[in-house]
Design a protein around this motif. Structure first.
Motif, PDB file in Angstrom:
ATOM      1  N   LEU A 163       0.834  -1.189   0.000  1.00 27.64           N
ATOM      2  CA  LEU A 163       0.000   0.000   0.000  1.00 27.64           C
ATOM      3  C   LEU A 163       0.874   1.246   0.000  1.00 27.64           C
ATOM      4  N   HIS A 164       0.360   2.305  -0.580  1.00 24.39           N
ATOM      5  CA  HIS A 164       1.093   3.577  -0.637  1.00 24.39           C
ATOM      6  C   HIS A 164       1.346   4.118   0.775  1.00 24.39           C
ATOM      7  N   ASN A 165       0.393   3.905   1.686  1.00 23.47           N
ATOM      8  CA  ASN A 165       0.559   4.381   3.062  1.00 23.47           C
ATOM      9  C   ASN A 165       1.743   3.708   3.741  1.00 23.47           C
ATOM     10  N   ASP A 166       1.896   2.402   3.502  1.00 22.51           N
ATOM     11  CA  ASP A 166       3.018   1.684   4.107  1.00 22.51           C
ATOM     12  C   ASP A 166       4.347   2.193   3.568  1.00 22.51           C
ATOM     13  N   ILE A 167       4.423   2.413   2.262  1.00 21.74           N
ATOM     14  CA  ILE A 167       5.652   2.916   1.648  1.00 21.74           C
ATOM     15  C   ILE A 167       5.966   4.316   2.180  1.00 21.74           C
ATOM     16  N   ARG A 168       4.941   5.141   2.265  1.00 20.43           N
ATOM     17  CA  ARG A 168       5.132   6.507   2.769  1.00 20.43           C
ATOM     18  C   ARG A 168       5.565   6.501   4.230  1.00 20.43           C
TER      19      ARG A 168
END
Length: 157
Positions: free
Chosen positions: A33-38
């Protein structure tokens, strides 16, 4: 129509052959997920900022320590150099004698109480026109005469 035809047993129990699978079983993929990467990037950035602040704080403390050492060295050097010394005794055999100035004293002038014509108000021009000419200005009382008149009016003299 009365009789139904019986189906042979092979139709009742078909010989089912197992079909070979066309596709392999799907294996679930880990979701990114983008949130995890961010969140990972933000944690890395926060660590960099904290490290930078720590280095800046350490640099400031080192600079302050160096400055204190320099100031202490300067104080030590000044204390060695600035030993109080006695002042020379003044010469009393030829004392100071003030001399009178050779310049002439200034001559005081009377202040000009006459208002210039271009600065007067219209109603004042009428009264100024009545006193035309410089001969009338000579008869105006001086500042000394005016102050004396004021003192007499108040009963101070």
């Amino acid at each position: 129509m009365g009789q139904r035809r019986k189906l042979p047993p092979s139709f009742l129990k078909p010989n089912c052959l197992i079909k070979p699978p066309v596709k392999k079983n799907t294996i679930p993929i880990d979701l990114k997920l983008h949130n995890d990467i961010r969140a990972v990037e933000r944690a890395r950035f926060a660590h960099q900022v904290a490290e930078k602040r720590r280095l800046i704080k350490q640099y400031k403390m080192e600079r302050e320590r160096q400055q204190k050492l320099e100031e202490q060295e300067e104080i030590k050097r000044l204390r060695k150099e600035l030993i109080p010394k006695a002042q020379l005794m003044p010469y009393f055999d030829r004392p100071f004698v003030p001399r009178r100035s050779k310049k002439q004293p200034t001559v005081p002038r009377e202040p000009k109480f006459c208002i210039p014509r271009h600065k007067t108000i219209r109603c004042c021009r009428m009264s100024c026109n009545d006193m035309s000419g410089p001969s009338q200005l000579q008869h105006l009382p001086s500042s000394v005469e005016k102050t004396e008149a004021l003192y007499k009016n108040r009963g101070l003299q």
